[in-house]
Motif scaffolding. Structure first.
Motif, short mmCIF file in Angstrom:
data_model
loop_
_atom_site.label_atom_id
_atom_site.label_comp_id
_atom_site.label_asym_id
_atom_site.label_seq_id
_atom_site.Cartn_x
_atom_site.Cartn_y
_atom_site.Cartn_z
N PRO A 179 0.82 -1.22 0.00
CA PRO A 179 0.00 0.00 0.00
C PRO A 179 0.85 1.26 0.00
CG PRO A 179 -0.62 -1.53 1.78
CD PRO A 179 0.71 -1.98 1.25
N GLY A 180 0.17 2.39 -0.13
CA GLY A 180 0.82 3.68 -0.07
C GLY A 180 1.00 4.16 1.36
N PHE A 181 1.48 5.37 1.52
CA PHE A 181 1.74 5.97 2.83
C PHE A 181 0.46 6.04 3.66
CE2 PHE A 181 1.86 9.76 5.56
CZ PHE A 181 2.96 9.44 6.36
N SER A 193 1.89 0.59 -4.64
CA SER A 193 1.09 1.79 -4.89
C SER A 193 1.73 2.99 -4.20
CB SER A 193 -0.34 1.58 -4.39
OG SER A 193 -1.12 2.75 -4.59
N SER A 194 2.05 4.04 -4.96
CA SER A 194 2.61 5.27 -4.42
C SER A 194 3.89 4.97 -3.62
CB SER A 194 1.56 5.99 -3.58
OG SER A 194 1.98 7.28 -3.23
N MET A 195 3.89 5.23 -2.31
CA MET A 195 5.07 4.91 -1.50
C MET A 195 5.40 3.43 -1.57
SD MET A 195 5.74 5.35 2.59
CE MET A 195 4.91 3.78 2.90
N GLY A 196 4.40 2.59 -1.76
CA GLY A 196 4.65 1.16 -1.93
C GLY A 196 5.52 0.88 -3.14
N GLY A 197 5.46 1.76 -4.16
CA GLY A 197 6.33 1.62 -5.31
C GLY A 197 7.78 1.90 -4.96
N TRP A 198 8.02 2.84 -4.07
CA TRP A 198 9.37 3.11 -3.56
C TRP A 198 9.86 1.88 -2.79
CZ3 TRP A 198 10.54 8.01 -0.04
CH2 TRP A 198 11.92 8.10 0.17
N LEU A 199 9.01 1.36 -1.92
CA LEU A 199 9.39 0.20 -1.11
C LEU A 199 9.63 -1.04 -1.96
CD1 LEU A 199 6.99 0.73 1.92
CD2 LEU A 199 9.48 0.89 1.96
N MET A 200 8.88 -1.20 -3.06
CA MET A 200 9.11 -2.38 -3.90
C MET A 200 10.49 -2.32 -4.53
SD MET A 200 6.93 -1.91 -7.44
CE MET A 200 7.55 -0.74 -8.69
N LEU A 201 10.96 -1.11 -4.88
CA LEU A 201 12.31 -0.97 -5.43
C LEU A 201 13.36 -1.33 -4.38
CD1 LEU A 201 11.81 2.41 -7.32
CD2 LEU A 201 11.99 0.14 -8.36
N LEU A 202 13.16 -0.85 -3.16
CA LEU A 202 14.11 -1.16 -2.08
C LEU A 202 14.13 -2.67 -1.79
CD1 LEU A 202 13.28 1.78 0.37
CD2 LEU A 202 15.25 1.59 -1.17
N LYS A 228 14.32 -13.15 -4.92
CA LYS A 228 12.94 -13.48 -4.59
C LYS A 228 11.92 -12.71 -5.43
CE LYS A 228 14.00 -14.94 0.11
NZ LYS A 228 13.60 -14.93 1.53
N ILE A 229 12.40 -11.84 -6.30
CA ILE A 229 11.50 -10.97 -7.06
C ILE A 229 11.41 -11.42 -8.51
CG2 ILE A 229 10.97 -8.60 -7.69
CD1 ILE A 229 10.99 -9.19 -4.66
N ALA A 230 10.19 -11.73 -8.95
CA ALA A 230 9.96 -12.13 -10.34
C ALA A 230 9.71 -10.92 -11.23
CB ALA A 230 8.77 -13.08 -10.42
N ALA A 231 9.03 -9.90 -10.70
CA ALA A 231 8.71 -8.71 -11.47
C ALA A 231 8.20 -7.63 -10.53
CB ALA A 231 7.67 -9.01 -12.55
N LEU A 232 8.16 -6.39 -11.02
CA LEU A 232 7.67 -5.25 -10.26
C LEU A 232 6.60 -4.52 -11.05
CD1 LEU A 232 11.06 -3.68 -9.04
CD2 LEU A 232 9.61 -5.31 -7.80
N VAL A 233 5.54 -4.10 -10.35
CA VAL A 233 4.50 -3.28 -10.96
C VAL A 233 4.27 -2.08 -10.05
CG1 VAL A 233 2.11 -3.14 -11.74
CG2 VAL A 233 3.38 -5.27 -12.03
N GLY A 234 4.61 -0.90 -10.52
CA GLY A 234 4.44 0.32 -9.74
C GLY A 234 3.21 1.09 -10.19
N ILE A 235 2.40 1.52 -9.23
CA ILE A 235 1.22 2.34 -9.50
C ILE A 235 1.50 3.73 -8.91
CG2 ILE A 235 -1.28 2.52 -9.32
CD1 ILE A 235 -0.36 -0.13 -10.53
N ALA A 236 1.70 4.73 -9.77
CA ALA A 236 2.06 6.08 -9.29
C ALA A 236 3.26 6.02 -8.34
CB ALA A 236 0.87 6.75 -8.62
#
Length: 289
Positions: A66-68, A135-144, A152-160
């Motif tokens: 989720p986002g912030f 999503s949002s801040m969750g997109g930042w966290l997915m990169l980290l 352990k990561i197959a792919a990333l999907v960032g929403i905003a």
């Protein structure tokens, strides 16, 4: 931008997947009958309990971030659960420390602490390769998380995707405003998403977040990356997703721009686009395997 395919969704994009798996989903994902998963709590030594909902299934699994100050009960998170159940794929959504049904106080949290939450989920609560949907801040966290656990990561999907957002937003303020915030030790950030009309970020949060910025140089992530952003996002400019696309080392990067998209990307067609994007990724990953 040779590594990125920029698709403007003022064209006709939302079409049924070629293998037909999404065609019957809309009624369940977007307001129809829902299958409910139960809330569980993960007990961690010396750390607050994490609330999560998990669906068992095949790989690759999907994890929603989720986002912030948001939680796992949003439309996008629930739509993804319905979608994954329909395909028989594993799925997990959860609340960060201090958010939703998880323990802890929001004012005590840091970006690094939330990154630790994501890594705990990857290490302890799921098995096999995962598609992270942030999503949002969750997109930042997915990169980290992808930087910390690439295996352990197959792919990333960032929403905003809000990579580096709080830090860059603070630094873009006039110097006199920054000095006033530093003297008070708190940044009152107006937001329509808060019940109080604003979020309060202390300086410790901002300084700690600065140590997790990713946009200063190349981002050594090589898995497939999909970045969806609204051109009318008033909170996180769409060019942040473009910067992420330019910096990740993966050769498989798509940026999808929604002409009328807002920040939360929770309109029916936005959710459809997210689901179709993940459906295509799953099909690609399973075909490659």
């Amino acid at each position: 931008m040779a590594a990125s395919v920029v698709r403007s969704c003022c064209r006709v994009f939302l079409q049924t997947s070629a293998h037909g798996k999404v065609a019957g989903l809309s009624s369940r994902c977007l307001g129809g009958v829902r299958w409910k998963s139960s809330v569980q709590h993960a007990t961690r030594p010396d750390l607050p309990k994490l609330a999560y909902q998990k669906v068992k299934g095949k790989s690759p699994g999907v994890i929603f971030l989720p986002g912030f100050a948001s939680n796992m009960g949003g439309l996008k998170a629930e739509a993804l659960e319905d979608f994954c159940k329909s395909l028989g794929h594993a799925y997990l959504r959860f609340d960060y420390t201090g958010c939703g049904a998880s323990e802890g106080a929001l004012e005590d949290c840091t970006l690094g602490g939330w990154k630790r939450d994501v890594l705990y989920v990857l290490d302890e609560l799921v098995e096999g390769p995962q598609i992270l949907v942030g999503s949002s801040m969750g997109g930042w966290l997915m990169l980290l998380a992808a930087l910390a656990r690439p295996e352990k990561i197959a792919a990333l999907v960032g929403i905003a995707t809000a990579a580096d957002h709080f830090v860059t937003a603070f630094k873009s303020l006039p110097i006199e405003v920054r000095k006033e915030i530093e003297e008070k030790g708190e940044w009152v950030l107006a937001s329509k998403y808060s019940e109080e009309g604003a979020y309060r970020l202390n300086l410790n949060f901002l300084k700690e977040a600065e140590s997790h910025c990713v946009l200063q140089g190349p981002i050594p992530i090589t898995c497939p990356v999909r970045l969806i952003h609204g051109l009318k996002d008033p909170d996180v400019p769409w060019h942040i997703s473009m910067q992420v696309a330019e910096r990740v080392l993966s050769a498989d990067v798509d940026v999808i721009l929604r002409k009328h998209g807002q920040h939360r990307m929770s309109d029916k067609d936005d959710v459809k686009l997210m689901v179709y994007t993940i459906d295509d990724l799953i099909d690609k990953l399973t075909t490659m395997a």
